[in-house]
Scaffold this motif. Structure first.
Motif, PDB file in Angstrom:
ATOM      1  N   VAL A 202       0.837  -1.202   0.000  1.00 17.53           N
ATOM      2  CA  VAL A 202       0.000   0.000   0.000  1.00 17.53           C
ATOM      3  C   VAL A 202       0.872   1.253   0.000  1.00 17.53           C
ATOM      4  CG1 VAL A 202      -1.693   1.338   1.313  1.00 17.53           C
ATOM      5  CG2 VAL A 202      -1.945  -1.143   1.130  1.00 17.53           C
ATOM      6  N   LEU A 203       1.902   1.262   0.826  1.00 17.97           N
ATOM      7  CA  LEU A 203       2.766   2.437   0.944  1.00 17.97           C
ATOM      8  C   LEU A 203       3.526   2.726  -0.348  1.00 17.97           C
ATOM      9  CD1 LEU A 203       4.214   1.860   4.528  1.00 17.97           C
ATOM     10  CD2 LEU A 203       2.469   3.511   3.844  1.00 17.97           C
ATOM     11  N   GLU A 204       3.811   1.691  -1.110  1.00 19.73           N
ATOM     12  CA  GLU A 204       4.515   1.874  -2.381  1.00 19.73           C
ATOM     13  C   GLU A 204       3.557   2.045  -3.553  1.00 19.73           C
ATOM     14  OE1 GLU A 204       7.998  -0.536  -3.329  1.00 19.73           O
ATOM     15  OE2 GLU A 204       7.882  -1.416  -1.326  1.00 19.73           O
ATOM     16  N   ASN A 205       2.252   2.057  -3.268  1.00 20.28           N
ATOM     17  CA  ASN A 205       1.239   2.156  -4.319  1.00 20.28           C
ATOM     18  C   ASN A 205       1.323   0.964  -5.273  1.00 20.28           C
ATOM     19  OD1 ASN A 205      -0.923   3.228  -5.742  1.00 20.28           O
ATOM     20  ND2 ASN A 205       0.340   4.606  -6.972  1.00 20.28           N
ATOM     21  N   LYS A 206       1.501  -0.236  -4.691  1.00 24.12           N
ATOM     22  CA  LYS A 206       1.605  -1.456  -5.486  1.00 24.12           C
ATOM     23  C   LYS A 206       0.669  -2.547  -4.965  1.00 24.12           C
ATOM     24  CE  LYS A 206       6.476  -0.687  -6.731  1.00 24.12           C
ATOM     25  NZ  LYS A 206       7.866  -1.214  -6.626  1.00 24.12           N
ATOM     26  N   TYR A 207      -0.406  -2.122  -4.298  1.00 25.01           N
ATOM     27  CA  TYR A 207      -1.285  -3.103  -3.670  1.00 25.01           C
ATOM     28  C   TYR A 207      -1.916  -4.041  -4.688  1.00 25.01           C
ATOM     29  CZ  TYR A 207      -5.282  -5.080  -1.178  1.00 25.01           C
ATOM     30  OH  TYR A 207      -6.203  -5.946  -0.649  1.00 25.01           O
ATOM     31  N   LYS A 208      -2.395  -3.509  -5.806  1.00 20.13           N
ATOM     32  CA  LYS A 208      -3.040  -4.367  -6.803  1.00 20.13           C
ATOM     33  C   LYS A 208      -2.048  -5.382  -7.361  1.00 20.13           C
ATOM     34  CE  LYS A 208      -5.840  -4.362 -11.001  1.00 20.13           C
ATOM     35  NZ  LYS A 208      -6.591  -3.548 -11.988  1.00 20.13           N
ATOM     36  N   PHE A 209      -0.826  -4.941  -7.647  1.00 16.28           N
ATOM     37  CA  PHE A 209       0.191  -5.868  -8.149  1.00 16.28           C
ATOM     38  C   PHE A 209       0.443  -6.973  -7.130  1.00 16.28           C
ATOM     39  CE2 PHE A 209       4.552  -7.366  -8.438  1.00 16.28           C
ATOM     40  CZ  PHE A 209       4.650  -7.702  -9.780  1.00 16.28           C
ATOM     41  N   TRP A 210       0.579  -6.597  -5.863  1.00 15.07           N
ATOM     42  CA  TRP A 210       0.825  -7.601  -4.822  1.00 15.07           C
ATOM     43  C   TRP A 210      -0.356  -8.565  -4.717  1.00 15.07           C
ATOM     44  CZ3 TRP A 210      -2.008  -8.812  -0.477  1.00 15.07           C
ATOM     45  CH2 TRP A 210      -1.414  -9.737   0.387  1.00 15.07           C
TER      46      TRP A 210
END
Length: 264
Positions: A202-210
């Motif tokens: 979430v902090l890296e703005n990569k939640y969907k990828f994760w």
């Protein structure tokens, strides 16, 4: 006397603005930023904030992030002090969290006041993006030195999707996930790892990828073809005509933060 935003939730409820994680249009940018600055000044009881922010040429992104941070951190639940448990002692739906009238908020007034004061102090000096991000990290129950890279976009989108309390609940409530309801122990290291991964994504703005690329997510979707997978990941929406008018229905934004896990 400065208004206490933890004790006066009406200062928050009446200023909720439409979500906008995207840069405002040039013809509306000034009004957009002015509204957030005025709202933030009202919440913090800082009559000089607007003039100060204008002299610093604060970006719309920083102003909006600070406004949302003050709104959510200034009326919050102290999971570290109150814990979790079953049956749930805290609200279990988003609307109840927004209203802020549950007893859990009353029991957390000290921390809410401390959080509001931290944002107030941050706004007294010219805050950097790093300082704003670090304050958000502290508010979700983490130490800045225990977290990897943090992006301003990630923090803003988390706040736009009201994730401060869910992330705090995860990070401060780990011990309540270390055993089942019948007190059987669960693998603490694995739980810590997953909580860390979710928080970091979430902090890296990569939640969907994760969400789609971690081993568990891949296993759940392994029966789909690439075409089916593309459709599954699409943030679909549509319009439905009713007698009273037309409404828009949708699953979520493309970042899928609105599909985040429950608060409890």
């Amino acid at each position: 006397m400065m208004p206490d935003i933890a004790l006066n939730p009406s200062l928050l409820g009446r200023v909720r603005l439409e979500k906008s994680g995207h840069e405002p249009r040039a013809d509306t940018a000034d009004a957009f930023v002015d509204k957030d600055m005025e709202t933030l000044a009202d919440m913090l009881g800082d009559s000089e904030l607007v003039e100060r922010f204008r002299s610093w040429s604060m970006s719309w992104k920083m102003v909006r992030t600070l406004r949302l941070l003050a709104e959510q951190a200034g009326r919050c639940i102290d999971y570290a002090a109150l814990g979790h448990g079953f049956p749930p002692q805290h609200p279990v739906d988003r609307l109840t969290y927004r209203e802020g009238n549950h007893s859990s908020f009353e029991k957390s007034l000290q921390r809410s006041n401390e959080s509001a004061e931290a944002v107030r102090k941050l706004c007294k000096t010219r805050p950097s993006e790093d300082a704003i991000c670090s304050q958000f990290v502290r508010e979700i129950g983490c130490r800045p030195d225990s977290i990897g890279p943090v992006s301003m976009d990630g923090v803003l989108l988390a706040l736009e999707n009201e994730l401060l309390l869910p992330l705090r609940s995860l990070n401060e409530g780990r011990q309540w996930m270390y055993q089942t309801l019948s007190k059987a122990p669960l693998p603490t290291a694995e739980i810590d790892r997953v909580v860390q991964e979710i928080t970091q994504s979430v902090l890296e703005n990569k939640y969907k990828f994760w969400r789609y690329n971690n081993p568990v997510g891949q296993r759940q979707l392994e029966g789909l073809s690439q075409n089916q997978l593309d459709i599954w990941q699409e943030a679909s929406c549509g319009w439905v005509k009713l007698e009273s008018g037309t409404i828009k229905i949708h699953e979520d934004e493309d970042n899928e933060l609105g599909l985040f896990l429950p608060y409890q």
